[in-house]
Design a protein around this motif. Structure first.
Motif, PDB file in Angstrom:
ATOM      1  N   THR A 162       0.737  -1.346  -0.209  1.00  0.00           N
ATOM      2  CA  THR A 162      -0.114   0.239   0.027  1.00  0.00           C
ATOM      3  C   THR A 162       1.030   1.152  -0.159  1.00  0.00           C
ATOM      4  OG1 THR A 162      -1.850  -1.068   1.296  1.00  0.00           O
ATOM      5  CG2 THR A 162      -1.664   1.333   1.317  1.00  0.00           C
ATOM      6  N   HIS A 163       1.025   1.944  -1.148  1.00  0.00           N
ATOM      7  CA  HIS A 163       1.878   3.012  -1.178  1.00  0.00           C
ATOM      8  C   HIS A 163       1.281   4.327  -0.421  1.00  0.00           C
ATOM      9  CE1 HIS A 163       4.312   1.425  -4.370  1.00  0.00           C
ATOM     10  NE2 HIS A 163       3.284   1.102  -4.980  1.00  0.00           N
ATOM     11  N   LEU A 164       2.246   4.903   0.384  1.00  0.00           N
ATOM     12  CA  LEU A 164       1.865   5.746   1.520  1.00  0.00           C
ATOM     13  C   LEU A 164       2.404   7.324   1.165  1.00  0.00           C
ATOM     14  CD1 LEU A 164       3.141   3.743   4.717  1.00  0.00           C
ATOM     15  CD2 LEU A 164       0.741   3.863   3.410  1.00  0.00           C
ATOM     16  N   TRP A 165       3.676   7.422   0.933  1.00  0.00           N
ATOM     17  CA  TRP A 165       4.162   8.813   0.433  1.00  0.00           C
ATOM     18  C   TRP A 165       5.614   8.563  -0.439  1.00  0.00           C
ATOM     19  CZ3 TRP A 165       5.586   6.500   5.111  1.00  0.00           C
ATOM     20  CH2 TRP A 165       7.091   6.726   5.579  1.00  0.00           C
ATOM     21  N   ALA A 166       5.790   9.697  -0.716  1.00  0.00           N
ATOM     22  CA  ALA A 166       7.300  10.012  -1.365  1.00  0.00           C
ATOM     23  C   ALA A 166       7.758  10.964  -0.854  1.00  0.00           C
ATOM     24  CB  ALA A 166       7.181   9.866  -2.928  1.00  0.00           C
ATOM     25  N   GLU A 167       9.077  11.300  -0.974  1.00  0.00           N
ATOM     26  CA  GLU A 167       9.814  12.143  -0.699  1.00  0.00           C
ATOM     27  C   GLU A 167      11.209  12.399  -1.305  1.00  0.00           C
ATOM     28  OE1 GLU A 167      12.873  11.403   3.100  1.00  0.00           O
ATOM     29  OE2 GLU A 167      10.641  10.207   3.480  1.00  0.00           O
ATOM     30  N   PRO A 168      11.667  13.529  -1.653  1.00  0.00           N
ATOM     31  CA  PRO A 168      12.807  13.954  -2.164  1.00  0.00           C
ATOM     32  C   PRO A 168      14.184  13.621  -1.441  1.00  0.00           C
ATOM     33  CG  PRO A 168      11.671  16.200  -1.358  1.00  0.00           C
ATOM     34  CD  PRO A 168      10.903  14.794  -0.912  1.00  0.00           C
ATOM     35  N   VAL A 169      15.102  13.562  -2.044  1.00  0.00           N
ATOM     36  CA  VAL A 169      16.231  13.184  -1.484  1.00  0.00           C
ATOM     37  C   VAL A 169      17.166  14.344  -1.726  1.00  0.00           C
ATOM     38  CG1 VAL A 169      18.215  11.690  -1.620  1.00  0.00           C
ATOM     39  CG2 VAL A 169      16.040  10.789  -2.439  1.00  0.00           C
ATOM     40  N   TYR A 170      17.921  14.589  -0.509  1.00  0.00           N
ATOM     41  CA  TYR A 170      18.884  15.862  -0.522  1.00  0.00           C
ATOM     42  C   TYR A 170      20.203  15.438  -0.402  1.00  0.00           C
ATOM     43  CZ  TYR A 170      14.341  18.382   0.483  1.00  0.00           C
ATOM     44  OH  TYR A 170      13.042  18.761   0.286  1.00  0.00           O
ATOM     45  N   ALA A 171      21.031  16.173  -0.650  1.00  0.00           N
ATOM     46  CA  ALA A 171      22.585  16.288  -0.346  1.00  0.00           C
ATOM     47  C   ALA A 171      22.750  17.056   0.981  1.00  0.00           C
ATOM     48  CB  ALA A 171      23.516  16.625  -1.348  1.00  0.00           C
ATOM     49  N   ALA A 172      23.470  16.200   1.924  1.00  0.00           N
ATOM     50  CA  ALA A 172      23.705  17.070   3.118  1.00  0.00           C
ATOM     51  C   ALA A 172      25.325  17.529   3.100  1.00  0.00           C
ATOM     52  CB  ALA A 172      23.587  16.255   4.438  1.00  0.00           C
ATOM     53  N   LEU A 173      25.547  18.729   2.957  1.00  0.00           N
ATOM     54  CA  LEU A 173      26.935  19.334   2.761  1.00  0.00           C
ATOM     55  C   LEU A 173      27.230  20.331   4.008  1.00  0.00           C
ATOM     56  CD1 LEU A 173      25.935  20.769  -0.751  1.00  0.00           C
ATOM     57  CD2 LEU A 173      27.224  18.653  -0.380  1.00  0.00           C
ATOM     58  N   PRO A 174      28.627  20.207   4.175  1.00  0.00           N
ATOM     59  CA  PRO A 174      29.138  21.382   5.296  1.00  0.00           C
ATOM     60  C   PRO A 174      28.683  22.599   4.665  1.00  0.00           C
ATOM     61  CG  PRO A 174      31.002  20.346   4.186  1.00  0.00           C
ATOM     62  CD  PRO A 174      29.732  19.607   3.927  1.00  0.00           C
ATOM     63  N   ASP A 175      28.456  23.701   5.555  1.00  0.00           N
ATOM     64  CA  ASP A 175      28.127  24.880   5.324  1.00  0.00           C
ATOM     65  C   ASP A 175      28.904  25.602   4.333  1.00  0.00           C
ATOM     66  OD1 ASP A 175      25.566  25.436   6.125  1.00  0.00           O
ATOM     67  OD2 ASP A 175      26.376  26.078   8.333  1.00  0.00           O
ATOM     68  N   GLY A 176      30.264  25.355   4.323  1.00  0.00           N
ATOM     69  CA  GLY A 176      31.328  26.218   3.644  1.00  0.00           C
ATOM     70  C   GLY A 176      31.614  25.208   2.181  1.00  0.00           C
ATOM     71  N   ASP A 177      30.673  24.326   1.867  1.00  0.00           N
ATOM     72  CA  ASP A 177      31.048  23.539   0.609  1.00  0.00           C
ATOM     73  C   ASP A 177      30.811  24.424  -0.566  1.00  0.00           C
ATOM     74  OD1 ASP A 177      30.443  21.694  -1.766  1.00  0.00           O
ATOM     75  OD2 ASP A 177      31.194  20.157  -0.110  1.00  0.00           O
ATOM     76  N   PRO A 178      31.391  24.510  -1.586  1.00  0.00           N
ATOM     77  CA  PRO A 178      31.077  25.201  -2.584  1.00  0.00           C
ATOM     78  C   PRO A 178      29.929  25.047  -3.423  1.00  0.00           C
ATOM     79  CG  PRO A 178      33.164  24.665  -3.107  1.00  0.00           C
ATOM     80  CD  PRO A 178      32.756  24.027  -1.790  1.00  0.00           C
TER      81      PRO A 178
END
Length: 332
Positions: A162-178
């Motif tokens: 039973t399909h419930l939801w979908a969600e986007p995927v994010y990259a988690a980067l340090p704040d100073g990353d270009p």
């Protein structure tokens, strides 16, 4: 004398590998990743200081030390397994639902779903466990769980999702990353990055997900699997020692020192695996509530940084640096 770290599952994995003659077949029989079998057996070999198995192209065979270990350990493991099955049978006579979840229960969809079910059926207890998607599906098929909430998985013949939801995927980067200067990223932007994931079931999933989407040869991948919690992993990212991928829970609440950036067209779809056909009343009611929740309007899903299950593409949204918060994520 230092305390042993060997657990019952280590012995179960050794028994399965010995009986099947293959780590791959043992993983299929137990519903776990092959890497989990290899890693746990290596834990035992490291503690003993000797190999339990001879590896060869056709599979594995027990060494003499392995045979001696198994002769002494297997009867105790089977006795414990029998005792657990007996206790589980007695416990199952009460009114409860056994629910397995891939990742934590902090996601707004699951939190609200189970809260609504408790309000609707206050006399029914919910018993939760976590595991990898293959583990949960195998447990549902064996009748050890009533339902398993999994990502991107098919349960096989005789069972439904039973399909419930979908969600986007994010990259988690340090704040100073270009790359933090960009509003959204593509997989091509991340090919040469050093990724870090945990050695938890969610980390195994994340590693496989990265390998499929980065589409580079195994020798070029930079994915390090660490023996840390999901929360510690995010601190490692914040300190600049790698990047990782994250789901909506982290992004919604944010974490200091980390910038979350949407990965274009990266979507995870979650569903509830359960037996096909007639279901007992409590499970039927839970699924009915789940379906009604998944049909809510887009605005609710947007507030949760989720998507309704019928959506195929990730909406182009602004991603911003997180504020303080400590909600675990289901991908690391």
């Amino acid at each position: 004398m230092p305390r042993s770290k060997i657990e019952l599952r280590h012995v179960r994995y050794i028994i399965a590998a010995a009986e099947s003659g293959s780590f791959r077949r043992a993983a299929q029989d137990l519903g776990v990743e092959q890497s989990a079998i290899s890693r746990r057996i290596r834990d035992v070999e490291d503690e003993i200081g000797a190999q339990l198995f001879r590896r060869h192209p056709a599979g594995v065979d027990l060494t003499d030390i392995g045979k001696q270990f198994l002769n002494q350990a297997a009867p105790g493991a089977r006795q414990i397994g029998s005792a657990l099955d007996g206790a589980r049978t007695v416990a199952n006579r009460g009114r409860h639902l056994r629910i397995g979840v891939f990742g934590p229960l902090t996601m707004g969809f699951l939190s609200e779903l189970f809260g609504a079910f408790r309000g609707d059926r206050p006399g029914v207890k919910l018993r939760f466990s976590e595991g990898s998607c293959p583990e949960l599906i195998a447990a549902v098929r064996r009748g050890q769980l009533d339902i398993g909430v999994v990502a991107e998985a098919s349960p096989g013949k005789g069972f439904d999702v039973t399909h419930l939801w979908a969600e986007p995927v994010y990259a988690a980067l340090p704040d100073g990353d270009p790359l933090a200067d960009q509003k959204a990223l593509r997989w091509d932007d991340l090919r040469d990055r050093h990724f870090v994931v945990t050695d938890l079931p969610t980390g195994d999933f994340a590693k496989g997900y990265l390998m499929r989407n980065l589409q580079t040869s195994p020798g070029d991948l930079q994915i390090e699997q660490l023996s840390v919690t999901r929360e510690s992993l995010m601190q490692i990212v914040a300190h600049g020692d790698g990047v990782t991928i994250a789901g909506s829970a982290h992004v919604r609440h944010g974490l200091p020192g980390i910038a979350f950036r949407l990965i274009e067209d990266a979507v995870l779809r979650y569903g509830a695996v359960h037996p096909r056909g007639a279901l007992h009343r409590n499970l039927e009611r839970l699924l009915a509530l789940a379906k009604s929740f998944s049909e809510r309007d887009d605005a609710w899903f947007a507030r949760q940084r989720l998507m309704r299950p019928e959506h195929r593409r990730v909406p182009h949204v602004d991603c911003h640096r997180g504020a303080r918060g400590r909600t675990p994520d289901r991908l690391q």
